[in-house]
Design a protein around this motif. Sequence first.
Motif, PDB file in Angstrom:
ATOM      1  N   TYR A 183      16.114  -0.756  -0.640  1.00  0.00           N
ATOM      2  CA  TYR A 183      14.859  -0.384   0.554  1.00  0.00           C
ATOM      3  C   TYR A 183      14.308   0.739  -0.279  1.00  0.00           C
ATOM      4  O   TYR A 183      14.859   1.728  -0.861  1.00  0.00           O
ATOM      5  CB  TYR A 183      15.626   0.221   1.662  1.00  0.00           C
ATOM      6  N   ILE A 184      12.846   0.896  -0.168  1.00  0.00           N
ATOM      7  CA  ILE A 184      12.197   2.193  -0.374  1.00  0.00           C
ATOM      8  C   ILE A 184      11.224   2.278   0.801  1.00  0.00           C
ATOM      9  O   ILE A 184      10.597   1.731   1.409  1.00  0.00           O
ATOM     10  CB  ILE A 184      11.156   1.593  -1.623  1.00  0.00           C
ATOM     11  N   LYS A 185      11.649   3.690   1.061  1.00  0.00           N
ATOM     12  CA  LYS A 185      10.793   4.152   2.303  1.00  0.00           C
ATOM     13  C   LYS A 185       9.388   5.032   1.769  1.00  0.00           C
ATOM     14  O   LYS A 185       9.576   5.661   0.941  1.00  0.00           O
ATOM     15  CB  LYS A 185      11.867   5.060   2.930  1.00  0.00           C
ATOM     16  N   GLY A 186       8.480   4.616   2.293  1.00  0.00           N
ATOM     17  CA  GLY A 186       7.389   5.284   2.152  1.00  0.00           C
ATOM     18  C   GLY A 186       6.775   5.194   0.519  1.00  0.00           C
ATOM     19  O   GLY A 186       6.987   6.061  -0.003  1.00  0.00           O
ATOM     20  N   GLN A 224       0.957  -1.221   0.050  1.00  0.00           N
ATOM     21  CA  GLN A 224      -0.098   0.088   0.021  1.00  0.00           C
ATOM     22  C   GLN A 224       1.003   1.058  -0.015  1.00  0.00           C
ATOM     23  O   GLN A 224       1.937   1.394   0.547  1.00  0.00           O
ATOM     24  CB  GLN A 224      -0.872   0.246   1.280  1.00  0.00           C
ATOM     25  N   GLU A 225       0.523   2.296  -0.570  1.00  0.00           N
ATOM     26  CA  GLU A 225       0.944   3.713  -0.668  1.00  0.00           C
ATOM     27  C   GLU A 225       1.376   4.294   0.950  1.00  0.00           C
ATOM     28  O   GLU A 225       0.512   3.795   1.770  1.00  0.00           O
ATOM     29  CB  GLU A 225       0.106   4.654  -1.122  1.00  0.00           C
ATOM     30  N   GLY A 226       2.673   4.474   0.989  1.00  0.00           N
ATOM     31  CA  GLY A 226       3.175   4.773   2.606  1.00  0.00           C
ATOM     32  C   GLY A 226       3.900   3.527   3.238  1.00  0.00           C
ATOM     33  O   GLY A 226       4.746   3.864   4.083  1.00  0.00           O
ATOM     34  N   ASP A 227       3.665   2.421   2.562  1.00  0.00           N
ATOM     35  CA  ASP A 227       4.586   1.381   3.273  1.00  0.00           C
ATOM     36  C   ASP A 227       5.964   1.263   3.076  1.00  0.00           C
ATOM     37  O   ASP A 227       6.296   1.702   1.688  1.00  0.00           O
ATOM     38  CB  ASP A 227       4.001  -0.125   2.922  1.00  0.00           C
ATOM     39  N   THR A 251      12.430  -8.226  -9.071  1.00  0.00           N
ATOM     40  CA  THR A 251      11.391  -8.065  -8.176  1.00  0.00           C
ATOM     41  C   THR A 251      10.342  -7.044  -8.734  1.00  0.00           C
ATOM     42  O   THR A 251      10.688  -5.907  -8.974  1.00  0.00           O
ATOM     43  CB  THR A 251      11.861  -7.691  -6.808  1.00  0.00           C
ATOM     44  N   GLU A 252       9.150  -7.502  -9.081  1.00  0.00           N
ATOM     45  CA  GLU A 252       8.021  -6.791  -9.470  1.00  0.00           C
ATOM     46  C   GLU A 252       7.406  -6.027  -8.242  1.00  0.00           C
ATOM     47  O   GLU A 252       6.746  -6.711  -7.557  1.00  0.00           O
ATOM     48  CB  GLU A 252       7.179  -7.462 -10.499  1.00  0.00           C
ATOM     49  N   LEU A 253       7.443  -4.623  -8.207  1.00  0.00           N
ATOM     50  CA  LEU A 253       6.751  -3.932  -7.235  1.00  0.00           C
ATOM     51  C   LEU A 253       5.420  -3.276  -7.486  1.00  0.00           C
ATOM     52  O   LEU A 253       5.498  -2.677  -8.703  1.00  0.00           O
ATOM     53  CB  LEU A 253       7.661  -2.932  -6.450  1.00  0.00           C
ATOM     54  N   SER A 254       4.397  -3.533  -7.001  1.00  0.00           N
ATOM     55  CA  SER A 254       3.181  -2.743  -7.355  1.00  0.00           C
ATOM     56  C   SER A 254       2.495  -1.951  -5.971  1.00  0.00           C
ATOM     57  O   SER A 254       2.500  -2.707  -4.938  1.00  0.00           O
ATOM     58  CB  SER A 254       2.066  -3.687  -7.770  1.00  0.00           C
ATOM     59  N   VAL A 255       2.660  -0.593  -6.151  1.00  0.00           N
ATOM     60  CA  VAL A 255       2.023   0.048  -5.107  1.00  0.00           C
ATOM     61  C   VAL A 255       0.756   0.656  -5.084  1.00  0.00           C
ATOM     62  O   VAL A 255       0.472   1.522  -6.292  1.00  0.00           O
ATOM     63  CB  VAL A 255       3.179   1.424  -4.846  1.00  0.00           C
ATOM     64  N   LYS A 256      -0.257   0.043  -4.281  1.00  0.00           N
ATOM     65  CA  LYS A 256      -1.480   0.619  -4.287  1.00  0.00           C
ATOM     66  C   LYS A 256      -1.804   1.809  -3.862  1.00  0.00           C
ATOM     67  O   LYS A 256      -1.499   2.155  -2.572  1.00  0.00           O
ATOM     68  CB  LYS A 256      -2.626  -0.428  -3.913  1.00  0.00           C
ATOM     69  N   PRO A 257      -2.510   2.789  -4.359  1.00  0.00           N
ATOM     70  CA  PRO A 257      -2.728   4.073  -3.653  1.00  0.00           C
ATOM     71  C   PRO A 257      -3.953   3.810  -2.621  1.00  0.00           C
ATOM     72  O   PRO A 257      -4.751   2.863  -2.578  1.00  0.00           O
ATOM     73  CB  PRO A 257      -3.622   5.059  -4.818  1.00  0.00           C
TER      74      PRO A 257
END
Lengths: 114, 116
Positions: free
Chosen positions: A76-79, A14-17, A108-114
């Motif tokens: 690492y991805i912050k937020g 999720q967005e922000g994770d 690694t496929e990253l999907s970030v949901k709003p």
Amino acid sequence: ILNVEQSPQSLHVQEGDSTNFTCSFPSSNFYALHWYRWETAKSPEALFVMTLNGDEKKKGRISATLNTKEGYSYLYIKGSQPEDSATYLCAFGPLYNQGGKLIFGQGTELSVKP
Amino acid sequence: SQTIHQWPATLVQPVGSPLSLECTVEGTSNPNLYWYRQAAGRGLQLLFYSVGIGQISSEVPQNLSASRPQDRQFILSSKKLLLSDSGFYLCAWSLTRRGHGANVLTFGAGSRLTVL
């Protein structure tokens, strides 16, 4: 055969994770470790190149670490933001490497949901 | 600034037909050049690399060949395509620093090949 492994294969957050990925590579004959980001419909773009054990690199909310003795790197991805959605590739650059060729992991496929 | 051009972007070819993908780099001299392929569900596999005109190194045995007729031109070819040649092909370049793997790769936009 030189093997570069990435985990997880895919990640949905999720967005922000905050999130992190792992890249494992051969610890012998090491010269460099690269991270690339590959967004859909675009070309892969370089994020970091690291060569020294203990290296840490940072670009905005994204950072990476390197352990050459045990053969791994973390990204690492912050937020996380939706625009971070992409495939993240790591690539190993061996020593004595005519042509500067790189061996890539599967990503690694990253999907970030709003 | 340096730019890399790769074409065609998409092509659909029948089995047994020839293939030619072209890649050119502008704004630099004597680059290292690479062809990578991403097959479905897999990472980037290095197919060929070149450190100079006419110098081609093949990484995996396959149905494809590469040529570098000019300093900044890299061509991927096949005389007869197989179904297994389908995939996404990326051309890339890097600065020439022989003997090391710290050269950042700059990729072209890619070519999606479907062999039917």
